[in-house]
Design a protein around this motif. Structure first.
Motif, PDB file in Angstrom:
ATOM      1  N   THR A 160       0.811  -1.211   0.000  1.00 54.25           N
ATOM      2  CA  THR A 160       0.000   0.000   0.000  1.00 54.25           C
ATOM      3  C   THR A 160       0.844   1.261   0.000  1.00 54.25           C
ATOM      4  OG1 THR A 160      -0.086   0.086   2.406  1.00 54.25           O
ATOM      5  CG2 THR A 160      -1.833  -1.146   1.310  1.00 54.25           C
ATOM      6  N   GLY A 161       2.161   1.126   0.230  1.00 52.93           N
ATOM      7  CA  GLY A 161       3.000   2.296   0.311  1.00 52.93           C
ATOM      8  C   GLY A 161       2.712   3.125   1.545  1.00 52.93           C
ATOM      9  N   ARG A 162       2.119   2.504   2.549  1.00 52.35           N
ATOM     10  CA  ARG A 162       1.771   3.274   3.737  1.00 52.35           C
ATOM     11  C   ARG A 162       2.309   2.600   4.996  1.00 52.35           C
ATOM     12  NH1 ARG A 162      -3.548   3.586   4.520  1.00 52.35           N
ATOM     13  NH2 ARG A 162      -4.626   3.250   2.570  1.00 52.35           N
ATOM     14  N   SER A 163       2.614   3.410   5.993  1.00 53.21           N
ATOM     15  CA  SER A 163       3.169   2.867   7.234  1.00 53.21           C
ATOM     16  C   SER A 163       2.080   2.446   8.211  1.00 53.21           C
ATOM     17  CB  SER A 163       4.039   3.925   7.901  1.00 53.21           C
ATOM     18  OG  SER A 163       3.219   5.010   8.322  1.00 53.21           O
ATOM     19  N   ARG A 164       0.879   2.936   8.001  1.00 54.84           N
ATOM     20  CA  ARG A 164      -0.219   2.727   8.949  1.00 54.84           C
ATOM     21  C   ARG A 164       0.167   3.182  10.339  1.00 54.84           C
ATOM     22  NH1 ARG A 164      -3.934   0.034   5.701  1.00 54.84           N
ATOM     23  NH2 ARG A 164      -5.457  -0.014   7.370  1.00 54.84           N
ATOM     24  N   LEU A 165       0.847   4.311  10.397  1.00 48.80           N
ATOM     25  CA  LEU A 165       1.290   4.887  11.655  1.00 48.80           C
ATOM     26  C   LEU A 165       0.756   6.313  11.718  1.00 48.80           C
ATOM     27  CD1 LEU A 165       3.122   4.218  14.073  1.00 48.80           C
ATOM     28  CD2 LEU A 165       5.071   5.012  12.726  1.00 48.80           C
ATOM     29  N   ILE A 166       0.032   6.642  12.792  1.00 52.39           N
ATOM     30  CA  ILE A 166      -0.463   8.012  12.941  1.00 52.39           C
ATOM     31  C   ILE A 166       0.095   8.596  14.236  1.00 52.39           C
ATOM     32  CG2 ILE A 166      -2.563   7.577  11.616  1.00 52.39           C
ATOM     33  CD1 ILE A 166      -4.094   7.366  14.166  1.00 52.39           C
ATOM     34  N   ALA A 167       0.282   9.897  14.248  1.00 49.30           N
ATOM     35  CA  ALA A 167       0.926  10.539  15.396  1.00 49.30           C
ATOM     36  C   ALA A 167      -0.059  11.456  16.108  1.00 49.30           C
ATOM     37  CB  ALA A 167       2.140  11.335  14.942  1.00 49.30           C
ATOM     38  N   VAL A 168       0.031  11.492  17.416  1.00 51.49           N
ATOM     39  CA  VAL A 168      -0.821  12.371  18.216  1.00 51.49           C
ATOM     40  C   VAL A 168      -0.008  12.901  19.385  1.00 51.49           C
ATOM     41  CG1 VAL A 168      -1.759  10.465  19.622  1.00 51.49           C
ATOM     42  CG2 VAL A 168      -3.082  12.569  19.385  1.00 51.49           C
ATOM     43  N   ARG A 169      -0.262  14.135  19.767  1.00 47.37           N
ATOM     44  CA  ARG A 169       0.477  14.739  20.881  1.00 47.37           C
ATOM     45  C   ARG A 169      -0.079  14.252  22.208  1.00 47.37           C
ATOM     46  NH1 ARG A 169      -0.025  21.053  21.377  1.00 47.37           N
ATOM     47  NH2 ARG A 169      -1.691  20.541  22.826  1.00 47.37           N
ATOM     48  N   ILE A 170       0.789  14.013  23.156  1.00 46.29           N
ATOM     49  CA  ILE A 170       0.340  13.735  24.505  1.00 46.29           C
ATOM     50  C   ILE A 170       0.702  14.948  25.340  1.00 46.29           C
ATOM     51  CG2 ILE A 170       2.455  12.444  25.084  1.00 46.29           C
ATOM     52  CD1 ILE A 170       0.729  10.639  26.877  1.00 46.29           C
ATOM     53  N   GLU A 171      -0.256  15.388  26.160  1.00 47.60           N
ATOM     54  CA  GLU A 171      -0.075  16.603  26.969  1.00 47.60           C
ATOM     55  C   GLU A 171       0.821  16.314  28.170  1.00 47.60           C
ATOM     56  OE1 GLU A 171      -2.159  19.504  26.222  1.00 47.60           O
ATOM     57  OE2 GLU A 171      -2.388  18.314  24.406  1.00 47.60           O
ATOM     58  N   PRO A 172       1.433  17.347  28.712  1.00 48.93           N
ATOM     59  CA  PRO A 172       2.135  17.143  29.985  1.00 48.93           C
ATOM     60  C   PRO A 172       1.124  16.657  31.028  1.00 48.93           C
ATOM     61  CG  PRO A 172       2.447  19.394  29.165  1.00 48.93           C
ATOM     62  CD  PRO A 172       1.441  18.747  28.281  1.00 48.93           C
ATOM     63  N   ARG A 221      -1.348   2.078  13.967  1.00 48.89           N
ATOM     64  CA  ARG A 221      -0.713   2.247  15.270  1.00 48.89           C
ATOM     65  C   ARG A 221      -0.563   3.730  15.566  1.00 48.89           C
ATOM     66  NH1 ARG A 221      -1.294  -2.501  17.843  1.00 48.89           N
ATOM     67  NH2 ARG A 221      -0.980  -4.133  16.316  1.00 48.89           N
ATOM     68  N   VAL A 222      -0.498   4.044  16.837  1.00 46.05           N
ATOM     69  CA  VAL A 222      -0.399   5.438  17.267  1.00 46.05           C
ATOM     70  C   VAL A 222       1.001   5.715  17.803  1.00 46.05           C
ATOM     71  CG1 VAL A 222      -1.222   7.096  18.994  1.00 46.05           C
ATOM     72  CG2 VAL A 222      -2.848   5.589  17.821  1.00 46.05           C
ATOM     73  N   MET A 223       1.610   6.787  17.321  1.00 49.81           N
ATOM     74  CA  MET A 223       2.888   7.231  17.864  1.00 49.81           C
ATOM     75  C   MET A 223       2.652   8.522  18.649  1.00 49.81           C
ATOM     76  SD  MET A 223       6.202   8.699  15.886  1.00 49.81           S
ATOM     77  CE  MET A 223       6.938   7.199  15.305  1.00 49.81           C
ATOM     78  N   LEU A 224       3.311   8.639  19.780  1.00 47.77           N
ATOM     79  CA  LEU A 224       3.131   9.809  20.643  1.00 47.77           C
ATOM     80  C   LEU A 224       4.269  10.807  20.474  1.00 47.77           C
ATOM     81  CD1 LEU A 224       2.171   8.067  23.998  1.00 47.77           C
ATOM     82  CD2 LEU A 224       0.649   9.026  22.261  1.00 47.77           C
TER      83      LEU A 224
END
Lengths: 322, 322
Positions: free
Chosen positions: B55-67, B94-97
């Motif tokens: 698919t040419g995709r990592s299936r990885l999405i990123a989201v910020r985690i707050e202090p 998968r989610v990356m922080l």
């Protein structure tokens, strides 16, 4: 902007700049400072992809996130996760999350993640008796540390844990110092490493004459357990609880009976802060930072040949209820 | 075990199996079911790396985690994160922080992350007036959705939000129905999109005659604000609050004055559950699932050509305090 630019500005070699970024401990403090100033002045941002190529590492670590729970005790691992993400960021790593439903599913997920992503290491939480996860990872030479000791198994890997027994012992000693003699314990069913350790600390500080009750970890069963203890012939005048949920139930039970009963919880959650509950506080940010430190040692090849184990002392936060 | 094995067992083409895994919507329900049964019977585990190559995709999405915050309101974004990780897992992502200190730092972090990792998309939280993050990502064609609408800006991207005004309006109507007429509002200083919306809902339901107080979001300033409102000549008999922290302060103030005052909080945190605080509950798991759904549409090229906006209604959880 490259490492060479930074090296020229700081008057050091490229290798030294690389060391400051990747293994700062091996660089003299004064040199480290000079390189960091140069990095700052030049606004140099470490290029992760370039670094990965140099080091052959993804600088990506994976940790499980638990299903959302009732919100009282579920916050403990959330606080650990915040601390881990902070510590990872400072060390130049990123955190990837996964969920898993039980050990077998978690191991299958390791397999999937290791096939799919170029992961450096895992941080395991919620270790328990007969935990199959650590031997699976060890057999495949996957670097990992655990937050939680290997309950009932030898120390074959590095871990960080909180001294749970010391926490309830401190709570019990606080009550003894306040004049309490009949101090009960409201805990979880036997068999969980953490729960047994919390019971043991109370037992150690008090001696053999306390009464205790086993309950599942909820406000309702805490209330039921406390009612049963407080209705005994010689009821306790104080209760040490294995969690803030149980402690909240104990407070409700005492109020229901119109009884004065000192109560101490465990985990120092937002609920404890809100209602003035005295509670044992876990140094979660420090535990997370130590986990990251052990991992970085492992990944940089700086770890000693034997596992490092870190047992951190909790502290008692005294409020109104005891 | 390969896709071909699954295809043979299900009596379909390899492309159909691939569709069932990656874009199930395009496959007829009956065929989808047959393929899923074959996958299950064969114990086939989708190989992420192989899928990524296809698919040419990592299936990885990123989201910020707050202090980590004081623990009362900080739990809201933690609950969103749990929901997002669950929803991402179900959709095969998968989610990356990452952490960031302010918009500029977050944008610098996007740059770093996009250079270092093969990310598919971002989920942004805590949108606010003059938010520079969305245009940065849009200018670089990086797929993203926001949890939170683009306050004061046109809908140029897809978003999911909670209808904050509807929440405080429902709280105010609940108090009106109980006979209260002097209903105050304890909120945040003007200028925050979420805070202004919560004030507006109260104002809309009550009309122009209510009194309000602006406080920073803590128990202490909630108590100070409530004291000031309750000491007025015609004090409110009920308070709608922009957060559970402020509501907790309001309860303390009413107790201090020996005054009966109905109080409603916002966020339905663990603290609200523990102390019996009536509070507005946000459907965070649903919001997270909808964010993931919008992202999956974007990444699969199934999204409509105009942005999708989803406004979810909160619900009032009635307990003892109102």
């Amino acid at each position: 902007m490259t490492i060479a630019t930074v090296a020229r500005r700081a008057g050091v070699s490229r290798q030294t700049v690389s060391n400051v970024i990747n293994t700062p401990d091996v660089v003299r403090a004064e040199t480290r400072e000079r390189v960091r100033e140069a990095i700052e002045e030049l606004g140099y941002r470490v290029n992760q992809a370039a670094r990965q190529m140099r080091t052959g590492r993804s600088r990506l670590i994976a940790v499980r996130i638990e299903p959302a729970r009732d919100g009282i005790n579920g916050s403990v691992l959330d606080r650990f996760l915040h601390g881990l993400t902070d510590a990872a960021g400072l060390a130049g790593y990123r955190v990837m999350l996964y969920t898993a439903d039980g050990d077998a599913d978690e191991i299958a997920t390791y397999d999937e993640l290791l096939n799919a992503y170029d992961l450096d290491a895992f941080v395991l939480t919620s270790t328990h008796h007969g935990d199959p996860r650590t031997s699976w990872l060890a057999a495949r030479d996957v670097p990992f540390v655990t937050f939680g000791r290997p309950w009932g198994a030898p120390d074959t890997h590095s871990w960080v844990d909180i001294d749970n027994a010391a926490g309830t012992a401190a709570a019990t000693e606080h009550l003894l110092a306040a004049g309490h003699r009949r101090i009960g314990f409201l805990g979880w069913p036997a068999g969980s490493g953490v729960g047994d350790a919390r019971r043991e600390g109370w037992h150690r500080a008090l001696g053999p004459w306390g009464s205790s009750f086993e309950a599942t970890d909820s406000v309702e069963s805490g209330a039921a357990g406390a009612l049963s203890l407080l209705r005994a012939e010689e009821p306790p005048t104080a209760l040490v609880c294995a969690s803030d949920s149980l402690a909240l139930g104990a407070l409700q039970a005492a109020r229901e009976l119109g009884r004065d009963c000192a109560v101490i919880g465990f985990d120092d959650t937002a609920v404890a802060q809100a209602i003035g509950l005295t509670s044992v506080s876990q140094p979660l940010a420090e535990a997370a930072a130590r986990c990251m430190g052990l991992l970085a040692e492992l990944l940089d090849g700086r770890a000693p040949s034997f596992p490092t184990t870190v047992l951190l002392p909790p502290s008692l936060v005294v409020r109104q209820t005891a």
